[in-house]
Design an enzyme around this catalytic site. Sequence first.
Site, mmCIF file in Angstrom:
data_model
loop_
_atom_site.group_PDB
_atom_site.id
_atom_site.type_symbol
_atom_site.label_atom_id
_atom_site.label_comp_id
_atom_site.label_asym_id
_atom_site.label_seq_id
_atom_site.Cartn_x
_atom_site.Cartn_y
_atom_site.Cartn_z
ATOM 1 N N ASP A 177 -4.611 -0.796 -5.429
ATOM 2 C CA ASP A 177 -3.220 -0.532 -5.031
ATOM 3 C C ASP A 177 -2.245 -1.634 -5.444
ATOM 4 O O ASP A 177 -1.108 -1.353 -5.804
ATOM 5 C CB ASP A 177 -3.098 -0.205 -3.531
ATOM 6 C CG ASP A 177 -3.518 -1.332 -2.597
ATOM 7 O OD1 ASP A 177 -4.244 -2.251 -3.030
ATOM 8 O OD2 ASP A 177 -3.121 -1.285 -1.419
ATOM 9 N N HIS A 178 -2.706 -2.896 -5.394
ATOM 10 C CA HIS A 178 -1.831 -4.014 -5.760
ATOM 11 C C HIS A 178 -2.664 -5.280 -5.804
ATOM 12 O O HIS A 178 -3.859 -5.245 -5.505
ATOM 13 C CB HIS A 178 -0.677 -4.170 -4.758
ATOM 14 C CG HIS A 178 -1.132 -4.163 -3.318
ATOM 15 N ND1 HIS A 178 -1.793 -5.213 -2.752
ATOM 16 C CD2 HIS A 178 -1.059 -3.208 -2.353
ATOM 17 C CE1 HIS A 178 -2.089 -4.929 -1.500
ATOM 18 N NE2 HIS A 178 -1.669 -3.699 -1.224
ATOM 19 N N THR B 93 0.823 -1.214 0.000
ATOM 20 C CA THR B 93 0.000 0.000 0.000
ATOM 21 C C THR B 93 0.860 1.267 0.000
ATOM 22 O O THR B 93 0.586 2.214 -0.735
ATOM 23 C CB THR B 93 -0.916 0.040 1.247
ATOM 24 O OG1 THR B 93 -1.879 -1.002 1.141
ATOM 25 C CG2 THR B 93 -1.660 1.360 1.350
HETATM 26 C C1 GP9 Z 1 -3.031 -0.729 6.487
HETATM 27 C C2 GP9 Z 1 -3.311 -0.901 5.033
HETATM 28 C C3 GP9 Z 1 -2.736 -2.191 4.502
HETATM 29 O O1 GP9 Z 1 -3.308 0.509 7.042
HETATM 30 O O2 GP9 Z 1 -3.110 0.207 4.276
HETATM 31 O O3 GP9 Z 1 -1.538 -2.090 3.862
HETATM 32 P P1 GP9 Z 1 -0.971 -3.284 2.950
HETATM 33 O O4 GP9 Z 1 -0.803 -4.505 3.846
HETATM 34 O O5 GP9 Z 1 -1.946 -3.556 1.859
HETATM 35 O O6 GP9 Z 1 0.329 -2.795 2.444
HETATM 36 MN MN MN Z 2 -2.738 -2.530 0.228
#
Ligand code: GP9
Ligand code: MN
Length: 427
Positions: A257-258, A82
């Site tokens: 995001d991914h 993220t």
């Molecule tokens: C946590 C969320 C998750 O606040 O943004 O992040 P990720 O595990 O997807 O990198």
């Molecule tokens: Mn994420």
Amino acid sequence: KASDLDDVFSFLKKNRSKANIEYYGKAKGKNVFIIHLESFQQFLIDYKVDGKEVTPNLNKFYHNQNTISFDNFYHQVAQGKTSDAEMMLENSLFGLPEGSAMVTYGTQNTYQAAPAILAQRGYSTAAFHGDVPSFWNRDNAYKSWGYQYFFDSNYYTEKPSYSVGYGLKDKIFFKDAAKYIQQLPQPFYAKLITLTNHYPYELDKQNVSFPATKTGDNTVDPYVQTAHYLDQAFGEFLNYLTKTGLIKNSMIVLYGDHYGISNNHRPAIAQLLHKQTITSYDLAQFQKVPFMIHMQGLKGGINHTYGGEIDVLPTLLHLLGVKDDNTVQFGNDLLSKKRNQIVAFRNGDFVSPKYTVVSGTVYNTKTGAVITPNAKQQAQIKKMQNHVTTELSLSDKVVLGDLLRFYTPKGFTKVNKKEYSYKYADG
Ligand code: GP9
Ligand code: MN
């Protein structure tokens, strides 16, 4: 030192593409919503389970005549997940090959990020997220990026049943965020980071309203259920935007995001995609995530250009009519007529309209067939590979060396982190 930026500028000078005049400034003065769809992959769009759409609201939005939807848009994150996505979207700088740039370089470094750029043009800027403020060092990095407000988990109604996994459930999150959005002076730049569609894709019983897939892989099968829940939450938020009329003067940007399903699940991925086997090419394709831009009056449609998260900032700035040719951004406007369309993955692999290169194997991007390149093709591929390696390493040089401290673009004022405090005080 300042001269370390010389190769960066000479690279950018050669590689940045011009704005498309059909779109430049079309969103000038509009509110901007950036809606972060957690772990959301492109294959979910129009995907059906037992004949039912997983994400009917997002599908409708994707096909809306006022939405520009990209179907060859890739995430480019590494371990920072993220946070890498956020880093790219707000700065057009890559995350790092290891770790999280937001964590390691988010507090001390100088940035010229989207919130700061827009705040200096009269925007109010706010980030919303239903997790604790320290996760991914957001509470510090957001200050460096010039966010005026950060509505973290402390700002929302708390009840044990309101949370699942990492934090607030998306439906409650959007509802609660709306209370703060209402109070933001317009125009605003608001980023809402969803959370429920996150591994291990848990959901309380009352919210499960979609069948799981039946691959037999327990990590994979509930994915469509939380994706469906996220879609419902988005649908509710869209209703709110319509009811309040905000939809009329806002540009709404959505992105995944991914990946949600990692490459360790090949057999399950094969079943989901109705394929016999999964090649490295298929896995590269599987890294596509949604990117959509919606605004009333915008000429929409499915855009097939190849791009990724690094390209978002220049795209949005051009739509907002913000000149950015003197900034350090590694992406290229997705709406430009002439773009190189080479999408770098963080490990140096890449996708382009013609070739996909994964650990040295070359695939035909259109067919997925392995290519044994002839001398001419080899030269082309080498040039592309060189471009990818160079842009990644120059971006790293900027971040690792904190090089933006040596250069302030004309018209930009350095961010003063001390101006911001995101502490929630009761009452
Ligand atoms: C946590 C969320 C998750 O606040 O943004 O992040 P990720 O595990 O997807 O990198
Ligand atoms: Mn994420």
